[in-house]
Design a protein around this motif. Structure first.
Motif, PDB file in Angstrom:
ATOM      1  N   LEU A 251       0.851  -1.193   0.000  1.00  0.00           N
ATOM      2  CA  LEU A 251       0.000   0.000   0.000  1.00  0.00           C
ATOM      3  C   LEU A 251       0.885   1.241   0.000  1.00  0.00           C
ATOM      4  CD1 LEU A 251      -2.526  -1.180   2.718  1.00  0.00           C
ATOM      5  CD2 LEU A 251      -3.120  -0.663   0.356  1.00  0.00           C
ATOM      6  N   PRO A 252       0.360   2.349  -0.508  1.00  0.00           N
ATOM      7  CA  PRO A 252       1.163   3.582  -0.520  1.00  0.00           C
ATOM      8  C   PRO A 252       1.543   4.022   0.891  1.00  0.00           C
ATOM      9  CG  PRO A 252      -1.103   4.001  -1.193  1.00  0.00           C
ATOM     10  CD  PRO A 252      -0.945   2.529  -1.142  1.00  0.00           C
ATOM     11  N   VAL A 253       2.741   4.537   1.033  1.00  0.00           N
ATOM     12  CA  VAL A 253       3.242   4.943   2.337  1.00  0.00           C
ATOM     13  C   VAL A 253       2.533   6.203   2.844  1.00  0.00           C
ATOM     14  CG1 VAL A 253       5.282   5.744   3.573  1.00  0.00           C
ATOM     15  CG2 VAL A 253       5.478   3.919   1.886  1.00  0.00           C
ATOM     16  N   ALA A 254       2.315   7.154   1.948  1.00  0.00           N
ATOM     17  CA  ALA A 254       1.701   8.411   2.385  1.00  0.00           C
ATOM     18  C   ALA A 254       1.029   9.125   1.210  1.00  0.00           C
ATOM     19  CB  ALA A 254       2.754   9.321   3.012  1.00  0.00           C
ATOM     20  N   PHE A 255       0.519  10.310   1.512  1.00  0.00           N
ATOM     21  CA  PHE A 255      -0.169  11.199   0.550  1.00  0.00           C
ATOM     22  C   PHE A 255      -1.549  10.716   0.173  1.00  0.00           C
ATOM     23  CE2 PHE A 255       4.407  12.061  -0.289  1.00  0.00           C
ATOM     24  CZ  PHE A 255       4.416  13.215   0.481  1.00  0.00           C
TER      25      PHE A 255
ATOM     26  N   LEU B 221      -3.920   2.598   5.258  1.00  0.00           N
ATOM     27  CA  LEU B 221      -2.969   2.568   6.371  1.00  0.00           C
ATOM     28  C   LEU B 221      -3.335   3.548   7.490  1.00  0.00           C
ATOM     29  CD1 LEU B 221       0.590   1.893   4.937  1.00  0.00           C
ATOM     30  CD2 LEU B 221      -1.046   0.351   5.998  1.00  0.00           C
ATOM     31  N   PRO B 222      -3.640   4.807   7.171  1.00  0.00           N
ATOM     32  CA  PRO B 222      -4.024   5.696   8.280  1.00  0.00           C
ATOM     33  C   PRO B 222      -5.247   5.189   9.044  1.00  0.00           C
ATOM     34  CG  PRO B 222      -4.049   6.886   6.172  1.00  0.00           C
ATOM     35  CD  PRO B 222      -3.521   5.529   5.899  1.00  0.00           C
ATOM     36  N   SER B 223      -6.208   4.597   8.315  1.00  0.00           N
ATOM     37  CA  SER B 223      -7.398   4.079   9.001  1.00  0.00           C
ATOM     38  C   SER B 223      -7.011   2.967   9.962  1.00  0.00           C
ATOM     39  CB  SER B 223      -8.408   3.531   7.993  1.00  0.00           C
ATOM     40  OG  SER B 223      -8.734   4.518   7.055  1.00  0.00           O
TER      41      SER B 223
ATOM     42  N   VAL C 147      -1.811  13.771  14.620  1.00  0.00           N
ATOM     43  CA  VAL C 147      -0.545  13.077  14.383  1.00  0.00           C
ATOM     44  C   VAL C 147      -0.626  12.168  13.161  1.00  0.00           C
ATOM     45  CG1 VAL C 147       1.201  11.626  15.457  1.00  0.00           C
ATOM     46  CG2 VAL C 147      -0.189  13.148  16.859  1.00  0.00           C
ATOM     47  N   ILE C 148      -1.685  11.364  13.133  1.00  0.00           N
ATOM     48  CA  ILE C 148      -1.798  10.406  12.033  1.00  0.00           C
ATOM     49  C   ILE C 148      -1.878  11.134  10.687  1.00  0.00           C
ATOM     50  CG2 ILE C 148      -3.342   8.699  11.008  1.00  0.00           C
ATOM     51  CD1 ILE C 148      -1.697   7.545  13.233  1.00  0.00           C
ATOM     52  N   GLU C 149      -2.658  12.215  10.650  1.00  0.00           N
ATOM     53  CA  GLU C 149      -2.778  12.958   9.386  1.00  0.00           C
ATOM     54  C   GLU C 149      -1.422  13.519   8.976  1.00  0.00           C
ATOM     55  OE1 GLU C 149      -5.903  15.794   9.316  1.00  0.00           O
ATOM     56  OE2 GLU C 149      -7.453  14.290   9.650  1.00  0.00           O
ATOM     57  N   ASN C 150      -0.664  13.956   9.957  1.00  0.00           N
ATOM     58  CA  ASN C 150       0.657  14.483   9.665  1.00  0.00           C
ATOM     59  C   ASN C 150       1.582  13.417   9.112  1.00  0.00           C
ATOM     60  OD1 ASN C 150       1.829  17.069   9.852  1.00  0.00           O
ATOM     61  ND2 ASN C 150       0.931  17.238  11.906  1.00  0.00           N
ATOM     62  N   ILE C 151       1.618  12.251   9.806  1.00  0.00           N
ATOM     63  CA  ILE C 151       2.536  11.183   9.407  1.00  0.00           C
ATOM     64  C   ILE C 151       2.244  10.699   7.995  1.00  0.00           C
ATOM     65  CG2 ILE C 151       3.208   8.797   9.879  1.00  0.00           C
ATOM     66  CD1 ILE C 151       2.955   9.353  12.785  1.00  0.00           C
TER      67      ILE C 151
ATOM     68  N   SER D 136      -4.526  18.631  10.472  1.00  0.00           N
ATOM     69  CA  SER D 136      -3.342  19.422  10.137  1.00  0.00           C
ATOM     70  C   SER D 136      -3.723  20.889   9.930  1.00  0.00           C
ATOM     71  CB  SER D 136      -2.666  18.853   8.903  1.00  0.00           C
ATOM     72  OG  SER D 136      -3.615  18.480   7.943  1.00  0.00           O
ATOM     73  N   LEU D 137      -4.913  21.110   9.371  1.00  0.00           N
ATOM     74  CA  LEU D 137      -5.381  22.485   9.174  1.00  0.00           C
ATOM     75  C   LEU D 137      -5.484  23.224  10.507  1.00  0.00           C
ATOM     76  CD1 LEU D 137      -6.658  24.603   7.221  1.00  0.00           C
ATOM     77  CD2 LEU D 137      -8.870  23.627   7.820  1.00  0.00           C
TER      78      LEU D 137
END
Lengths: 311, 339
Positions: free
Chosen positions: A163-167, A176-178, A249-253, A261-262
């Protein structure tokens, strides 16, 4: 029931008013302005005054407060200081999608896995499964989700390349964030559900159900689960709000363009209207979810239906 | 072999952190079709545990049937699989519990709770089950059964809930109904109504009843035979008349003597002094010896066997042995109550 909901809506408005007021005055205590201090100091005094005046910042705080409140009542949450001339409403609307998606997935995942783990753990009390579940629960509560997030990124994202690491390009980015977010939920729900189930399984009506000749499965599903859900629903409210409105934190990572983040950015930048906008949005959402939770009670527990005058 | 239920040497133990509690220590009893057997005894005497083990409803794995047979129509209940047991529960043997306030599921309508038994044991449609449930509610004397069918337990009084529990227990015409202190949690006026109801229904359905109670008044009212339990054993068993008028075991005598009587002159109630033995470490001899005013030396070291007093009457007491000194029935207890 209608009367009850009406009352609750009135309380909801009062709560929102109090939160808005408190946040507004606290926010004004923050040092600095929304503008770049260095550039600001290079401006002539008259221009600086003009700039303040154009945003209404030259007025005393209470005047600003009354003006803001008047605008909010008319549905105008102002424009952002950082994103040029973007209405706060639009900014939040743009950012809510990703936060809501990973939040919702984390709730569904966490709730279903947590309930299953907890119920089986209680049913097989003191078995290996029970100890395993409690181990997971302790782990899930004590290991911070950003540690887990990093592990997921490294193994699932980088090493195995699943799976994609980020973005945030496609649906896969949300998985992954979920998952990282849901582990905490699994832990809390599993522990809660287990303890409640253990309590319920001791009740006389469970013996009655067994004495009818029902299978163990039927006893658990029809008689025990529903009765042990009542307290679980209570903690569900705050969990849902936390997750749906995004974890900073999770949104940032994971580089998710969400509300979390907003919010952090807006506080760093003294972006007054965005801070207020997000605060009001958060609180409104919270109070609303609590209302839903209370209404859920009456669906699950018929005794509460009477108490609120439904019969 | 025409006994409906035959229990032989039943032993039930609970494993706890401090050791094994021997709650039932070799109980034997019999039950005929359509009769009412009362099991009386004080709290902790093992009467509830005995009744629950008949349906294998004891909490596992803490409680265990260690020994003995429970023959229901010749089949040993203790050896049946869980699946076979489920077919018996509710259909062949059913149970009424002590507290109607807690024995019904608070989040399910009473109708659904009755439907459940019927659907489990009889091949009928949901609509038929519902129809039968309403009939059952009417049978147990609940007015407006159609309305009540849709209600939740909290919308009913204790007496009415106990009627629902009875309806549930009788839904599949069981051969045995175990009633574990069915009236203890109810008002006195309601108690009488519930007992009347149970007697009526027994006449209509021919169900045998095992009535667990510590209320001798209820026993006199309902039972045809009585088994007296003490410290995990049956100390005396006989017909109601035999137990009430010719008690042979000092414990039974003590129980009867401690019943308040209307014509009683003394202000003080008679009590049996002392407490029952600790079943973690049961006494070697008779369980009642330490409290018994007639105790002999042998009582402390050897368990008495059941001795026959008549065809229907047995008691486990050394005093009934022909070698024992003759006792004057009442003196012992009267002396105690005056000191």
């Amino acid at each position: 029931m209608k009367r009850y909901i009406g009352m609750r809506l009135v309380y909801l408005l009062i709560t929102l008013f109090v939160i808005t007021t408190a946040t507004f005055f606290l926010m004004k205590q923050l040092p600095g302005t929304p503008f770049d201090e260095e550039k600001l100091n290079r401006l002539p005094v008259e221009e600086r005054q003009l700039l303040y005046a154009s945003y209404g910042l030259d007025q005393p705080v209470y005047v600003q407060y009354v003006r803001y409140l008047a605008n909010v009542v008319q549905g105008d949450f102002g424009t952002s200081f950082t994103y040029k001339n973007m209405p706060v409403k639009d900014i939040i609307a743009n950012r809510i999608g990703p936060s809501a998606l990973i939040g919702l997935q984390a709730v569904v995942l966490g709730l279903s896995i947590g309930l299953i783990l907890g119920i089986i753990a209680a049913y097989r009390h003191n078995s290996a499964w029970d100890y395993f579940t409690m181990f997971i629960a302790v782990l899930g509560v004590s290991v911070p989700n950003f540690v887990l997030a990093a592990l997921l990124q490294y193994y699932v994202g980088l090493k195995w390349g699943l799976l994609p690491v980020a973005f945030w390009d496609s649906y896969e980015n949300s998985i992954l964030p979920s998952v990282a977010l849901s582990v905490g939920v699994v832990a809390i729900i599993a522990r809660f559900a287990r303890n409640e189930m253990l309590e319920v399984l001791q009740q006389d009506y469970i013996t009655t159900a067994k004495a009818k000749g029902l299978t163990n499965m039927a006893v658990v599903m029809r008689h025990a689960v529903r009765n042990s859900l009542i307290p679980v629903v209570t903690i569900l409210g705050p969990i849902v709000v936390n997750l749906l409105t995004g974890s900073l934190v999770i949104e940032n990572i994971f580089g998710v363009p969400g509300i979390g983040s907003l919010f952090v950015d807006s506080i760093k930048m003294n972006d007054y209207s965005t801070i207020m906008g997000i605060t009001i949005f958060y609180s409104a959402f919270y109070v609303f979810i609590m209302l839903i939770v209370d209404m859920l009670y009456s669906v699950i527990d018929p005794r509460i239906r009477l108490a609120s005058g439904g019969e | 072999m025409n006994k409906l239920l035959e229990v032989r040497d039943l032993e039930v133990s609970f494993s706890t952190y401090v050791g094994e509690v021997k709650a039932v220590r070799g109980v034997s009893l019999e039950l005929d079709k359509g009769e009412t057997l009362a099991i009386v005894g004080e709290s902790g005497s093992g009467k509830s545990v005995t009744s629950k083990s008949l349906m294998r409803l004891l909490p596992s794995p803490m409680a265990r049937i260690k020994n003995g047979e429970i023959l229901f129509e010749g089949r040993d209940v203790a050896k049946l699989s869980e699946k076979e047991m489920q077919d018996i529960r509710g259909a062949e043997i059913s149970m009424i519990f002590q507290d109607p306030m807690t024995s019904l599921n608070p989040t399910m309508t009473v109708g659904k709770q009755i439907d459940e038994v019927i659907l489990k044991h009889q091949k009928v449609s949901k609509a038929e089950a519902a129809k039968r449930s309403v009939e059952l509610l009417a049978l147990v004397g609940i007015p407006q059964p159609e309305t009540r069918y849709k209600q939740y337990p909290h919308q009913m009084s204790g007496g009415m809930r106990q009627r629902v529990v009875i309806a549930m227990a009788l839904a599949c015409n069981p051969k045995i109904l175990i009633a574990d202190e069915p009236t203890t949690a109810l008002d006195v006026t309601i108690q009488a109504q519930i007992l009347d109801l149970m007697r009526d229904l027994q006449e209509k359905t021919g169900t045998a009843i095992i009535l667990i109670t510590h209320d001798l008044g209820v026993v006199a009212n309902m039972a045809s035979r009585v088994a007296v339990m003490y410290a995990g054993k049956i100390v005396e068993v006989g017909t109601v008349d035999e137990i009430f008028y010719q008690p042979k075991h000092p414990y039974t005598m003590g129980l009867l003597a401690s019943m308040p009587k209307l014509h009683m002159q003394e202000e003080q109630l008679m009590a049996i002094p002392g407490t029952p033995p600790d079943l973690l470490d049961p006494p070697k001899g008779c369980g009642f010896a330490s409290r018994c005013p007639y105790a002999l030396e042998i009582c402390l070291s050897y368990q008495p066997e059941h001795m026959r007093c008549s065809d229907t009457h047995q008691a486990a007491c050394w005093l009934l042995d022909e070698r024992a000194p003759k006792m004057d029935d009442t003196v012992g207890w009267r002396e105690r109550s005056l000191t």
